[in-house]
Design a protein around this motif. Structure first.
Motif, PDB file in Angstrom:
ATOM      1  N   THR A 103       7.182 -12.283  10.508  1.00  0.00           N
ATOM      2  CA  THR A 103       7.535 -13.707  10.500  1.00  0.00           C
ATOM      3  C   THR A 103       7.450 -14.307  11.892  1.00  0.00           C
ATOM      4  O   THR A 103       6.933 -15.414  12.080  1.00  0.00           O
ATOM      5  N   GLU A 121       4.910 -17.228  12.973  1.00  0.00           N
ATOM      6  CA  GLU A 121       5.488 -18.473  13.462  1.00  0.00           C
ATOM      7  C   GLU A 121       4.915 -18.829  14.832  1.00  0.00           C
ATOM      8  O   GLU A 121       4.648 -20.006  15.120  1.00  0.00           O
ATOM      9  N   ARG A 134       0.175 -14.524   5.510  1.00  0.00           N
ATOM     10  CA  ARG A 134       1.600 -14.351   5.225  1.00  0.00           C
ATOM     11  C   ARG A 134       1.781 -13.639   3.880  1.00  0.00           C
ATOM     12  O   ARG A 134       2.584 -12.717   3.755  1.00  0.00           O
ATOM     13  N   SER A 140      12.650 -10.781   4.581  1.00  0.00           N
ATOM     14  CA  SER A 140      12.969 -11.686   5.691  1.00  0.00           C
ATOM     15  C   SER A 140      13.937 -11.091   6.702  1.00  0.00           C
ATOM     16  O   SER A 140      13.942 -11.500   7.864  1.00  0.00           O
ATOM     17  N   ARG A 149       3.196  -9.730   3.355  1.00  0.00           N
ATOM     18  CA  ARG A 149       4.322  -9.476   2.450  1.00  0.00           C
ATOM     19  C   ARG A 149       3.944  -8.416   1.410  1.00  0.00           C
ATOM     20  O   ARG A 149       4.733  -7.505   1.128  1.00  0.00           O
TER      21      ARG A 149
END
Length: 200
Positions: A50, A54, A119, A41, A123
């Motif tokens: 991210t 988003e 997502r 993150s 990752r």
């Protein structure tokens, strides 16, 4: 009995931190800890992923709101037409409208699931690319493994490599948009392959 257990726990904790302090001095510990969520993150790579996801989620939400408004207007128009239609004609239009709503809902739900799947994939790809950097940290510190920090009840901060991992990954991967293929490392101790002798 309780006092004895408490003393034993205190002794173990004291011994643990004493050992960890020694390990910090020698820079050699068997296990290291890592906060995977924090690494992803707060790294440049993770922040970029991210942010992109988003933005797509915001766009999808806006699209859903527009679709909802359009369907609400269409439903209202259908209701206003009802007095001038026969029961069968109205039922045909209502059924077609319901099918349209169900189709749109299915399509939008699929888009939402796709965002969640991407997502997870991003990752996983991040940690696949970061694996060589983490392996180097393990080797440099003389460790044998990295443990997930969240699964450990108590550990000395000396063995946590979260910040070091973020710095190393940022330096080598950046935000992940311009990653050149890495050349294969050559082991100096590996035997040199001998080409086969020419056939007569």
């Amino acid at each position: 009995m309780r006092a004895g257990i408490t003393k034993a726990v205190a002794f173990c904790v004291t011994a643990f931190f004493a050992t960890a302090g020694l390990a910090q001095t020698t820079q050699s510990v068997p296990f290291l800890t890592l906060d995977q969520d924090l690494v992803f993150s707060t790294s440049l790579y993770g922040l970029r992923v991210t942010t992109e996801l988003e933005q797509e989620a915001i766009a999808l939400a806006a699209e859903n709101r527009k679709i909802e408004a359009d369907l609400t207007r269409e439903e209202r128009e259908l209701t206003e037409k009802r007095p001038g239609l026969s029961a069968d004609a109205f039922r045909t239009l209502a059924d077609a409208f319901d099918q349209k709503v169900q189709g749109i809902r299915t399509a939008q739900d699929a888009k939402s699931r796709d965002l969640g799947r991407r997502r997870d994939e991003e990752r996983q790809q991040f940690f696949n690319r970061a694996l060589p950097m983490l392996a180097n940290l393990v080797r440099e510190r003389g460790a044998v493994a990295i443990l997930d920090k969240r699964a450990i009840f108590l550990a000395a901060e000396a063995i946590d490599i979260t910040d070091a991992a973020i710095a190393r990954i940022n330096a080598e991967l950046g935000d992940g948009t311009t990653i050149a293929p890495q050349p294969q490392s050559v082991d100096p101790d590996a035997p040199v392959p001998v080409p086969p002798a020419p056939r007569p």
